[in-house]
Design a protein around this motif. Structure first.
Motif, PDB file in Angstrom:
ATOM      1  N   GLY A 117       0.789  -1.224   0.000  1.00  0.00           N
ATOM      2  CA  GLY A 117       0.000   0.000   0.000  1.00  0.00           C
ATOM      3  C   GLY A 117       0.821   1.274   0.000  1.00  0.00           C
ATOM      4  O   GLY A 117       0.275   2.354   0.199  1.00  0.00           O
ATOM      5  N   ASP A 118       2.125   1.190  -0.229  1.00  0.00           N
ATOM      6  CA  ASP A 118       2.999   2.360  -0.250  1.00  0.00           C
ATOM      7  C   ASP A 118       2.872   3.060  -1.605  1.00  0.00           C
ATOM      8  O   ASP A 118       3.420   2.597  -2.607  1.00  0.00           O
ATOM      9  N   VAL A 119       2.145   4.168  -1.636  1.00  0.00           N
ATOM     10  CA  VAL A 119       1.880   4.892  -2.884  1.00  0.00           C
ATOM     11  C   VAL A 119       3.175   5.411  -3.495  1.00  0.00           C
ATOM     12  O   VAL A 119       3.373   5.338  -4.707  1.00  0.00           O
ATOM     13  N   GLU A 120       4.084   5.923  -2.671  1.00  0.00           N
ATOM     14  CA  GLU A 120       5.360   6.442  -3.184  1.00  0.00           C
ATOM     15  C   GLU A 120       6.189   5.336  -3.816  1.00  0.00           C
ATOM     16  O   GLU A 120       6.852   5.554  -4.825  1.00  0.00           O
ATOM     17  N   ALA A 121       6.149   4.151  -3.241  1.00  0.00           N
ATOM     18  CA  ALA A 121       6.887   3.021  -3.820  1.00  0.00           C
ATOM     19  C   ALA A 121       6.316   2.671  -5.190  1.00  0.00           C
ATOM     20  O   ALA A 121       7.066   2.425  -6.148  1.00  0.00           O
ATOM     21  N   PHE A 122       4.999   2.665  -5.305  1.00  0.00           N
ATOM     22  CA  PHE A 122       4.389   2.370  -6.600  1.00  0.00           C
ATOM     23  C   PHE A 122       4.703   3.481  -7.598  1.00  0.00           C
ATOM     24  O   PHE A 122       4.997   3.204  -8.757  1.00  0.00           O
ATOM     25  N   ASN A 123       4.656   4.726  -7.165  1.00  0.00           N
ATOM     26  CA  ASN A 123       5.022   5.842  -8.044  1.00  0.00           C
ATOM     27  C   ASN A 123       6.453   5.696  -8.545  1.00  0.00           C
ATOM     28  O   ASN A 123       6.746   6.015  -9.700  1.00  0.00           O
ATOM     29  N   GLY A 124       7.329   5.193  -7.688  1.00  0.00           N
ATOM     30  CA  GLY A 124       8.706   4.937  -8.102  1.00  0.00           C
ATOM     31  C   GLY A 124       8.780   3.879  -9.188  1.00  0.00           C
ATOM     32  O   GLY A 124       9.563   4.006 -10.138  1.00  0.00           O
ATOM     33  N   LEU A 125       7.978   2.839  -9.052  1.00  0.00           N
ATOM     34  CA  LEU A 125       7.927   1.806 -10.086  1.00  0.00           C
ATOM     35  C   LEU A 125       7.423   2.385 -11.405  1.00  0.00           C
ATOM     36  O   LEU A 125       7.952   2.070 -12.470  1.00  0.00           O
ATOM     37  N   VAL A 126       6.415   3.230 -11.324  1.00  0.00           N
ATOM     38  CA  VAL A 126       5.875   3.860 -12.527  1.00  0.00           C
ATOM     39  C   VAL A 126       6.963   4.703 -13.196  1.00  0.00           C
ATOM     40  O   VAL A 126       7.210   4.573 -14.403  1.00  0.00           O
ATOM     41  N   ARG A 127       7.628   5.551 -12.431  1.00  0.00           N
ATOM     42  CA  ARG A 127       8.684   6.406 -12.993  1.00  0.00           C
ATOM     43  C   ARG A 127       9.792   5.571 -13.629  1.00  0.00           C
ATOM     44  O   ARG A 127      10.293   5.893 -14.694  1.00  0.00           O
ATOM     45  N   ARG A 128      10.159   4.487 -12.980  1.00  0.00           N
ATOM     46  CA  ARG A 128      11.264   3.654 -13.451  1.00  0.00           C
ATOM     47  C   ARG A 128      10.905   2.881 -14.722  1.00  0.00           C
ATOM     48  O   ARG A 128      11.753   2.664 -15.576  1.00  0.00           O
ATOM     49  N   HIS A 129       9.652   2.469 -14.871  1.00  0.00           N
ATOM     50  CA  HIS A 129       9.283   1.557 -15.958  1.00  0.00           C
ATOM     51  C   HIS A 129       8.387   2.174 -17.031  1.00  0.00           C
ATOM     52  O   HIS A 129       8.073   1.505 -18.017  1.00  0.00           O
ATOM     53  N   LEU A 130       7.995   3.418 -16.860  1.00  0.00           N
ATOM     54  CA  LEU A 130       7.071   4.053 -17.794  1.00  0.00           C
ATOM     55  C   LEU A 130       7.623   4.103 -19.218  1.00  0.00           C
ATOM     56  O   LEU A 130       6.927   3.751 -20.172  1.00  0.00           O
ATOM     57  N   GLY A 131       8.843   4.532 -19.374  1.00  0.00           N
ATOM     58  CA  GLY A 131       9.424   4.671 -20.707  1.00  0.00           C
ATOM     59  C   GLY A 131       9.483   3.364 -21.465  1.00  0.00           C
ATOM     60  O   GLY A 131       9.093   3.289 -22.639  1.00  0.00           O
ATOM     61  N   ARG A 132       9.944   2.335 -20.812  1.00  0.00           N
ATOM     62  CA  ARG A 132      10.056   1.018 -21.458  1.00  0.00           C
ATOM     63  C   ARG A 132       8.674   0.457 -21.774  1.00  0.00           C
ATOM     64  O   ARG A 132       8.462  -0.124 -22.847  1.00  0.00           O
ATOM     65  N   ALA A 133       7.732   0.621 -20.862  1.00  0.00           N
ATOM     66  CA  ALA A 133       6.370   0.124 -21.098  1.00  0.00           C
ATOM     67  C   ALA A 133       5.730   0.862 -22.272  1.00  0.00           C
ATOM     68  O   ALA A 133       5.083   0.248 -23.122  1.00  0.00           O
ATOM     69  N   PHE A 134       5.945   2.182 -22.333  1.00  0.00           N
ATOM     70  CA  PHE A 134       5.386   2.952 -23.439  1.00  0.00           C
ATOM     71  C   PHE A 134       6.011   2.524 -24.762  1.00  0.00           C
ATOM     72  O   PHE A 134       5.311   2.345 -25.769  1.00  0.00           O
ATOM     73  N   ALA A 135       7.324   2.362 -24.794  1.00  0.00           N
ATOM     74  CA  ALA A 135       8.002   1.960 -26.034  1.00  0.00           C
ATOM     75  C   ALA A 135       7.465   0.620 -26.527  1.00  0.00           C
ATOM     76  O   ALA A 135       7.241   0.436 -27.731  1.00  0.00           O
ATOM     77  N   LEU A 136       7.268  -0.302 -25.616  1.00  0.00           N
ATOM     78  CA  LEU A 136       6.746  -1.621 -25.970  1.00  0.00           C
ATOM     79  C   LEU A 136       5.326  -1.508 -26.535  1.00  0.00           C
ATOM     80  O   LEU A 136       5.023  -2.060 -27.603  1.00  0.00           O
ATOM     81  N   ALA A 137       4.473  -0.770 -25.860  1.00  0.00           N
ATOM     82  CA  ALA A 137       3.093  -0.601 -26.315  1.00  0.00           C
ATOM     83  C   ALA A 137       3.053   0.123 -27.661  1.00  0.00           C
ATOM     84  O   ALA A 137       2.293  -0.255 -28.554  1.00  0.00           O
ATOM     85  N   HIS A 138       3.870   1.134 -27.813  1.00  0.00           N
ATOM     86  CA  HIS A 138       3.888   1.896 -29.060  1.00  0.00           C
ATOM     87  C   HIS A 138       4.379   1.041 -30.221  1.00  0.00           C
ATOM     88  O   HIS A 138       3.852   1.139 -31.336  1.00  0.00           O
ATOM     89  N   ARG A 139       5.376   0.208 -29.960  1.00  0.00           N
ATOM     90  CA  ARG A 139       5.880  -0.695 -30.992  1.00  0.00           C
ATOM     91  C   ARG A 139       4.775  -1.637 -31.485  1.00  0.00           C
ATOM     92  O   ARG A 139       4.679  -1.927 -32.671  1.00  0.00           O
ATOM     93  N   ILE A 140       3.961  -2.110 -30.588  1.00  0.00           N
ATOM     94  CA  ILE A 140       2.904  -3.058 -30.961  1.00  0.00           C
ATOM     95  C   ILE A 140       1.717  -2.340 -31.594  1.00  0.00           C
ATOM     96  O   ILE A 140       1.192  -2.788 -32.618  1.00  0.00           O
ATOM     97  N   LEU A 141       1.297  -1.221 -31.005  1.00  0.00           N
ATOM     98  CA  LEU A 141       0.077  -0.548 -31.455  1.00  0.00           C
ATOM     99  C   LEU A 141       0.303   0.431 -32.604  1.00  0.00           C
ATOM    100  O   LEU A 141      -0.584   0.625 -33.427  1.00  0.00           O
ATOM    101  N   GLY A 142       1.473   1.078 -32.605  1.00  0.00           N
ATOM    102  CA  GLY A 142       1.783   2.014 -33.677  1.00  0.00           C
ATOM    103  C   GLY A 142       1.174   3.395 -33.549  1.00  0.00           C
ATOM    104  O   GLY A 142       1.380   4.232 -34.421  1.00  0.00           O
TER     105      GLY A 142
END
Length: 71
Positions: A2-27
Protein backbone atom coordinates in the motif's frame (compact mmCIF):
# COMPACT_ATOMS: atom_id res chain seq x y z
CA UNK A 1 2.01 -3.05 1.06
CA UNK A 2 0.00 0.00 0.00
CA UNK A 3 3.00 2.36 -0.25
CA UNK A 4 1.88 4.89 -2.88
CA UNK A 5 5.36 6.44 -3.18
CA UNK A 6 6.89 3.02 -3.82
CA UNK A 7 4.39 2.37 -6.60
CA UNK A 8 5.02 5.84 -8.04
CA UNK A 9 8.71 4.94 -8.10
CA UNK A 10 7.93 1.81 -10.09
CA UNK A 11 5.87 3.86 -12.53
CA UNK A 12 8.68 6.41 -12.99
CA UNK A 13 11.26 3.65 -13.45
CA UNK A 14 9.28 1.56 -15.96
CA UNK A 15 7.07 4.05 -17.79
CA UNK A 16 9.42 4.67 -20.71
CA UNK A 17 10.06 1.02 -21.46
CA UNK A 18 6.37 0.12 -21.10
CA UNK A 19 5.39 2.95 -23.44
CA UNK A 20 8.00 1.96 -26.03
CA UNK A 21 6.75 -1.62 -25.97
CA UNK A 22 3.09 -0.60 -26.32
CA UNK A 23 3.89 1.90 -29.06
CA UNK A 24 5.88 -0.70 -30.99
CA UNK A 25 2.90 -3.06 -30.96
CA UNK A 26 0.08 -0.55 -31.46
CA UNK A 27 1.78 2.01 -33.68
CA UNK A 28 -0.19 4.97 -32.29
CA UNK A 29 1.08 7.25 -29.53
CA UNK A 30 -2.28 8.01 -27.91
CA UNK A 31 -3.35 4.36 -27.89
CA UNK A 32 -0.02 3.38 -26.35
CA UNK A 33 -0.33 6.04 -23.65
CA UNK A 34 -3.84 4.84 -22.74
CA UNK A 35 -2.76 1.21 -22.74
CA UNK A 36 0.23 1.84 -20.48
CA UNK A 37 -1.95 3.71 -18.01
CA UNK A 38 -4.36 0.77 -17.97
CA UNK A 39 -1.45 -1.67 -17.59
CA UNK A 40 -0.19 0.13 -14.48
CA UNK A 41 -3.71 0.16 -13.01
CA UNK A 42 -3.92 -3.58 -13.72
CA UNK A 43 -0.51 -4.15 -12.14
CA UNK A 44 -1.58 -2.27 -9.02
CA UNK A 45 -4.84 -4.21 -8.82
CA UNK A 46 -3.04 -7.55 -9.25
CA UNK A 47 0.05 -6.78 -7.18
CA UNK A 48 -0.67 -9.72 -4.89
CA UNK A 49 0.02 -12.00 -7.89
CA UNK A 50 3.51 -10.52 -8.37
CA UNK A 51 6.42 -12.58 -7.02
CA UNK A 52 8.69 -10.03 -5.27
CA UNK A 53 11.68 -12.35 -5.67
CA UNK A 54 11.50 -11.78 -9.44
CA UNK A 55 12.07 -8.60 -11.47
CA UNK A 56 9.11 -6.27 -11.95
CA UNK A 57 9.87 -5.23 -15.56
CA UNK A 58 9.12 -8.59 -17.24
CA UNK A 59 5.90 -8.98 -15.26
CA UNK A 60 4.73 -5.51 -16.26
CA UNK A 61 5.92 -6.12 -19.81
CA UNK A 62 3.76 -9.22 -20.04
CA UNK A 63 0.74 -7.19 -18.92
CA UNK A 64 1.51 -4.54 -21.57
CA UNK A 65 2.01 -7.10 -24.36
CA UNK A 66 -1.13 -9.04 -23.46
CA UNK A 67 -3.25 -5.89 -23.37
CA UNK A 68 -1.72 -4.59 -26.62
CA UNK A 69 -2.33 -7.84 -28.47
CA UNK A 70 -5.89 -7.95 -27.18
CA UNK A 71 -6.42 -4.38 -28.35
Amino acid sequence: AGDVEAFNGLVRRHLGRAFALAHRILGHREDAEDLVQEAFVTALAQLERFDPTRPFAPWLGRIVVTRALNA
